[in-house]
Structures are given as C-alpha cells and as structure tokens.
Design a protein around this motif. Structure first.
Motif, PDB file in Angstrom:
ATOM      1  N   GLU A  20      44.933  47.096  44.251  1.00  0.00           N
ATOM      2  CA  GLU A  20      43.972  48.153  44.555  1.00  0.00           C
ATOM      3  C   GLU A  20      42.569  47.846  44.033  1.00  0.00           C
ATOM      4  O   GLU A  20      41.632  48.599  44.292  1.00  0.00           O
ATOM      5  CB  GLU A  20      44.471  49.491  44.009  1.00  0.00           C
ATOM      6  CG  GLU A  20      45.742  49.950  44.697  1.00  0.00           C
ATOM      7  CD  GLU A  20      46.132  51.360  44.305  1.00  0.00           C
ATOM      8  OE1 GLU A  20      45.262  52.100  43.816  1.00  0.00           O
ATOM      9  OE2 GLU A  20      47.304  51.716  44.495  1.00  0.00           O
ATOM     10  N   ARG A  21      42.426  46.797  43.268  1.00  0.00           N
ATOM     11  CA  ARG A  21      41.124  46.324  42.797  1.00  0.00           C
ATOM     12  C   ARG A  21      41.111  44.806  42.924  1.00  0.00           C
ATOM     13  O   ARG A  21      42.147  44.154  42.957  1.00  0.00           O
ATOM     14  CB  ARG A  21      40.869  46.721  41.338  1.00  0.00           C
ATOM     15  CG  ARG A  21      40.817  48.221  41.075  1.00  0.00           C
ATOM     16  CD  ARG A  21      39.596  48.880  41.680  1.00  0.00           C
ATOM     17  NE  ARG A  21      39.475  50.264  41.249  1.00  0.00           N
ATOM     18  CZ  ARG A  21      40.038  51.302  41.865  1.00  0.00           C
ATOM     19  NH1 ARG A  21      40.805  51.083  42.938  1.00  0.00           N
ATOM     20  NH2 ARG A  21      39.870  52.532  41.423  1.00  0.00           N
ATOM     21  N   THR A  22      39.917  44.226  42.951  1.00  0.00           N
ATOM     22  CA  THR A  22      39.819  42.772  43.066  1.00  0.00           C
ATOM     23  C   THR A  22      40.130  42.108  41.730  1.00  0.00           C
ATOM     24  O   THR A  22      40.160  42.762  40.684  1.00  0.00           O
ATOM     25  CB  THR A  22      38.401  42.341  43.498  1.00  0.00           C
ATOM     26  OG1 THR A  22      37.490  42.512  42.397  1.00  0.00           O
ATOM     27  CG2 THR A  22      37.919  43.138  44.695  1.00  0.00           C
ATOM     28  N   ILE A  23      40.324  40.793  41.792  1.00  0.00           N
ATOM     29  CA  ILE A  23      40.557  40.046  40.560  1.00  0.00           C
ATOM     30  C   ILE A  23      39.346  40.136  39.634  1.00  0.00           C
ATOM     31  O   ILE A  23      39.481  40.027  38.408  1.00  0.00           O
ATOM     32  CB  ILE A  23      40.882  38.565  40.847  1.00  0.00           C
ATOM     33  CG1 ILE A  23      39.734  37.893  41.618  1.00  0.00           C
ATOM     34  CG2 ILE A  23      42.198  38.448  41.601  1.00  0.00           C
ATOM     35  CD1 ILE A  23      39.895  36.391  41.764  1.00  0.00           C
ATOM     36  N   GLU A  63      39.339  32.330  38.124  1.00  0.00           N
ATOM     37  CA  GLU A  63      39.751  31.793  39.422  1.00  0.00           C
ATOM     38  C   GLU A  63      40.803  30.703  39.275  1.00  0.00           C
ATOM     39  O   GLU A  63      41.727  30.599  40.097  1.00  0.00           O
ATOM     40  CB  GLU A  63      38.518  31.278  40.162  1.00  0.00           C
ATOM     41  CG  GLU A  63      37.596  32.404  40.636  1.00  0.00           C
ATOM     42  CD  GLU A  63      36.204  31.928  41.008  1.00  0.00           C
ATOM     43  OE1 GLU A  63      35.946  30.701  40.890  1.00  0.00           O
ATOM     44  OE2 GLU A  63      35.381  32.774  41.395  1.00  0.00           O
ATOM     45  N   GLU A  64      40.703  29.904  38.220  1.00  0.00           N
ATOM     46  CA  GLU A  64      41.707  28.859  37.986  1.00  0.00           C
ATOM     47  C   GLU A  64      43.074  29.470  37.677  1.00  0.00           C
ATOM     48  O   GLU A  64      44.104  28.984  38.155  1.00  0.00           O
ATOM     49  CB  GLU A  64      41.266  27.948  36.835  1.00  0.00           C
ATOM     50  CG  GLU A  64      40.162  26.969  37.217  1.00  0.00           C
ATOM     51  CD  GLU A  64      39.863  25.985  36.096  1.00  0.00           C
ATOM     52  OE1 GLU A  64      40.464  26.116  35.006  1.00  0.00           O
ATOM     53  OE2 GLU A  64      39.024  25.100  36.307  1.00  0.00           O
ATOM     54  N   LYS A  68      46.532  29.212  39.880  1.00  0.00           N
ATOM     55  CA  LYS A  68      47.821  28.791  39.332  1.00  0.00           C
ATOM     56  C   LYS A  68      48.911  29.796  39.701  1.00  0.00           C
ATOM     57  O   LYS A  68      50.009  29.407  40.120  1.00  0.00           O
ATOM     58  CB  LYS A  68      47.726  28.668  37.812  1.00  0.00           C
ATOM     59  CG  LYS A  68      49.072  28.419  37.142  1.00  0.00           C
ATOM     60  CD  LYS A  68      48.975  28.408  35.629  1.00  0.00           C
ATOM     61  CE  LYS A  68      50.362  28.284  34.996  1.00  0.00           C
ATOM     62  NZ  LYS A  68      50.306  28.226  33.517  1.00  0.00           N
ATOM     63  N   PHE A  69      48.612  31.085  39.568  1.00  0.00           N
ATOM     64  CA  PHE A  69      49.594  32.115  39.900  1.00  0.00           C
ATOM     65  C   PHE A  69      50.018  32.023  41.367  1.00  0.00           C
ATOM     66  O   PHE A  69      51.195  32.207  41.696  1.00  0.00           O
ATOM     67  CB  PHE A  69      49.020  33.509  39.627  1.00  0.00           C
ATOM     68  CG  PHE A  69      48.811  33.844  38.168  1.00  0.00           C
ATOM     69  CD1 PHE A  69      49.279  33.007  37.171  1.00  0.00           C
ATOM     70  CD2 PHE A  69      48.149  35.009  37.797  1.00  0.00           C
ATOM     71  CE1 PHE A  69      49.089  33.304  35.825  1.00  0.00           C
ATOM     72  CE2 PHE A  69      47.961  35.333  36.465  1.00  0.00           C
ATOM     73  CZ  PHE A  69      48.426  34.474  35.479  1.00  0.00           C
ATOM     74  N   GLU A  70      49.034  31.761  42.238  1.00  0.00           N
ATOM     75  CA  GLU A  70      49.354  31.618  43.677  1.00  0.00           C
ATOM     76  C   GLU A  70      50.264  30.427  43.913  1.00  0.00           C
ATOM     77  O   GLU A  70      51.253  30.517  44.647  1.00  0.00           O
ATOM     78  CB  GLU A  70      48.059  31.470  44.477  1.00  0.00           C
ATOM     79  CG  GLU A  70      47.368  32.761  44.839  1.00  0.00           C
ATOM     80  CD  GLU A  70      46.338  32.547  45.939  1.00  0.00           C
ATOM     81  OE1 GLU A  70      46.616  32.891  47.105  1.00  0.00           O
ATOM     82  OE2 GLU A  70      45.256  32.024  45.614  1.00  0.00           O
ATOM     83  N   ARG A  71      49.927  29.298  43.298  1.00  0.00           N
ATOM     84  CA  ARG A  71      50.718  28.074  43.506  1.00  0.00           C
ATOM     85  C   ARG A  71      52.149  28.242  43.001  1.00  0.00           C
ATOM     86  O   ARG A  71      53.095  27.701  43.584  1.00  0.00           O
ATOM     87  CB  ARG A  71      50.048  26.896  42.791  1.00  0.00           C
ATOM     88  CG  ARG A  71      48.738  26.448  43.420  1.00  0.00           C
ATOM     89  CD  ARG A  71      48.278  25.122  42.846  1.00  0.00           C
ATOM     90  NE  ARG A  71      48.034  25.197  41.407  1.00  0.00           N
ATOM     91  CZ  ARG A  71      46.870  25.567  40.856  1.00  0.00           C
ATOM     92  NH1 ARG A  71      45.850  25.908  41.636  1.00  0.00           N
ATOM     93  NH2 ARG A  71      46.720  25.588  39.539  1.00  0.00           N
ATOM     94  N   GLU A  72      52.306  29.001  41.920  1.00  0.00           N
ATOM     95  CA  GLU A  72      53.635  29.215  41.336  1.00  0.00           C
ATOM     96  C   GLU A  72      54.430  30.272  42.098  1.00  0.00           C
ATOM     97  O   GLU A  72      55.617  30.459  41.835  1.00  0.00           O
ATOM     98  CB  GLU A  72      53.502  29.632  39.870  1.00  0.00           C
ATOM     99  CG  GLU A  72      52.902  28.573  38.959  1.00  0.00           C
ATOM    100  CD  GLU A  72      53.851  27.410  38.714  1.00  0.00           C
ATOM    101  OE1 GLU A  72      55.058  27.551  38.998  1.00  0.00           O
ATOM    102  OE2 GLU A  72      53.391  26.363  38.232  1.00  0.00           O
TER     103      GLU A  72
END
Length: 354
Positions: A20-23, A63-64, A68-72
């Motif tokens: 509901e909010r951006t990173i 952003e890094e 990492k969270f996306e890749r995992e």
C-alpha cells in the motif's frame, strides 16, 4: 537467510505496508524524514519504532536489498515500487523474528530527538568521573561538541557532592537501571564507555567483540538507550542523577518546529484559516501540522476540526475498507474530506482498526 538485521527490518516493514506504500516510504521512515506522509505512515502501519533508526541508509542500499528480496522470491511486485511478501517471504520473516524479534523498547519516533544527546552526555560524564577519581585531569574528551561540553561543565558546577560520591551514585543508578530488566545486556553499552586508561570501542568494534552482526548491534544499542530513557523518566526519584542527564522532556513530543508554532496558535483560539494567513502558509500545510499534532499528543481534541458524527463514519469506513489507502476509505466515508480522514486516523487509527 537474511544477512543483516537491517534486511529483517525492511522485510518486516514491507509486510506491514503490504503493497500500500512504495519502498521509498520505508526508506524515508528509516532515514527519519519528517514529512506528513512519513509521520502518518509510521503510526498507521505501526512502524514508529523504526523511525530514524538508520539515518545513513542510502537509496542505493534500499534498492539493492529490494533487488535481493525479489531474486530470492521473498517479495512480488504489485506495480512499480509497490511490493508484497510471498508465502516464502513470510516464512523467512517469521523464522528470523523468532531468532531476533523486534526489540521491546525500540521507539525511534518518541526518543530519536533525545537518545543521541543522552548518549553524548552520559558517556562524557562516565569518562569525567572515571578520570576524576583517578586524579587525572589531563584527558581528551570523548565528545567534542561545544554544546555537550558546556552542558557538562555547567552540570558539574551544580553538583555539591565530592567526586567519589558522585561517581558511586552514577555507578549505582546505572546498575539499578540495568538490573531492573534481565533481558537487557549492559555490555552492549559498557564496552563503548571511555574512562581512565580505557578507550571505548566504536560501534563496529563493539559488534565484533560481542559477536553481533553490525546492524543488529546498532538496533540493540538504540533499544537499550530507549529502555533507559523510558525507565528513568518513569521513576525520576529513583534515578535522580541519570534523570538530570536526559534532555528536556518537551523533546519527547517530537513535533516539527513549524507544527509546534501552529499548535501554539491553535491553543490561543486562532482558527485554521487565520493561522494560515498569519504564518503565510498554505492551508494544506496547516492541515499537515494538525495531523502531526494529533499523532503525537493523545490529549489533543480533534472535534473542533471534525464533527463527531463524521469521525464515527470514518472509523466505520476504515474498518470496512480492504485497504488503508485514503481513497478506499473515502469511498465509504460519505462526504468526509481527505483532511478529516487523515485526522481521524491520526487520532484513533492504530487503536481502533489497525
């Protein structure tokens, strides 16, 4: 496995905001940006413990970690800059929090204005006491800020105790404070103290000595200071010396200076429109101030700004809405304005429907 406690905190925050909010709302929270949006998000999503806990974090760091969270496979993208945790991510987060839960006393929003100054005063006072009782007047102060040095000089001049008595009282009060909670490890702070023939460790050195990951040590250090401030201010008679070291109590209400001025004018009976004109500010800015005041001052009465029947409608709409985004709440709140919704959520949001 998460490499740092900072990663655990960011994953926790992502789970709380749930797309509901951006990173970058998390980035601004950790950095301590005092915008109306960040202030309200901290309370709305129960993230106030982490406010300004990592002021040196960069956008690139954020952003890094997200990458990492996306890749995992721990998070999925809802749309640009909006993410939510996957089942795998939730499992990882729960596992990590079992090992290293969010510290009980961490409260960056409430104490961020005073914790650093308290540390400077306390550590300098410890150094001075240690050198005085060892009759060593020639030492380099551990802190060089003129305001802190001036405070200590004035503070010592006010003390009517002999140096050994003063040092003993400081030791006893610190010991009593730490022993009041056996979950607190005083070594986290003690290894940082500089004294007679002893140089305190840096944050990185302390983390290494104690076998702690650096960001976990950093958060644990803040947690102990927040614990100390809370414990001491609740029992000033029990800790008279330590209580006199804590900066002024009015700093515990962390209003921005501009919001403080608006609050003063509200208390004088001046209406919002007049305040905006007198201060040469936009009406939206005054509204932001009033929301900030409601977030931080429990006794603040919002009924002059939102009729009680509208307050009830907003709270009912907030309970029914599938999202904490204001547009979803407004769709079910009748004729309530965004300002009225923000103000009601600031006043009652966390306890009523979060």
């Amino acid at each position: 496995m998460l490499a740092t406690y900072l990663e655990i905190i960011i994953l926790y925050c992502l789970n709380q905001i749930n797309g509901e909010r951006t990173i970058y709302s998390i980035y601004h929270l950790l950095k301590g940006k005092k915008s109306s949006q960040t202030i309200q998000d901290a309370h709305l999503f129960q993230l106030y413990p982490f406010f300004q806990v990592f002021p040196s974090i960069s956008r690139n760091d954020m952003e890094e970690i997200i990458g990492k969270f996306e890749r995992e496979g721990w998070i999925n993208k809802k749309n640009d800059q909006y993410f939510f945790l996957t089942e795998k991510g939730i499992d990882i987060l729960n596992e990590e929090l079992r090992r290293k839960p969010v510290p009980d006393y961490l409260n960056g929003w409430k104490y961020q204005n005073v914790a650093q100054l308290f540390w400077e005063r306390l550590s300098l006072f410890v150094q001075v006491c240690s050198n005085l009782i060892n009759r060593n007047p020639d030492f380099v102060p551990v802190h060089k800020r003129k305001e802190t040095l001036f405070w200590l000089k004035k503070f010592l001049a006010m003390q009517k105790k002999e140096r050994f008595v003063l040092a003993k009282q400081l030791y006893n009060e610190l010991t009593t404070c730490f022993e009041a909670n056996h979950q607190i490890d005083p070594a986290i702070i003690v290894v940082r103290f500089t004294g007679f023939n002893k140089i305190g460790l840096t944050e990185n050195q302390a983390a290494e000595k104690l076998g702690m990951e650096q960001t976990y040590y950093h958060v644990s250090f803040l947690n102990i200071f927040h614990y100390m401030i809370e414990t001491i201010t609740k029992s000033p008679a029990r800790f008279p010396l330590l209580h006199s070291i804590i900066p002024e109590a009015d700093k515990f209400v962390p209003l921005t200076n501009s919001a403080k001025r608006t609050y003063e004018l509200i208390n004088s009976g001046m209406p919002m429109e007049r305040i905006a004109k007198v201060r040469n500010l936009k009406m939206s800015t005054i509204e932001d101030h009033i929301v900030e005041i409601a977030l931080n001052m429990k006794e603040f009465d919002i009924s002059p700004f939102v009729d009680r029947s509208i307050q009830a409608n907003i709270l009912e709409a907030a309970e029914k809405a599938s999202s904490k985004q204001l547009k979803h709440i407004r769709a079910q709140a009748g004729n309530a304005s965004y300002f009225e919704i923000r103000l009601v959520l600031a006043k009652y949001g966390g306890q009523q429907w979060n």
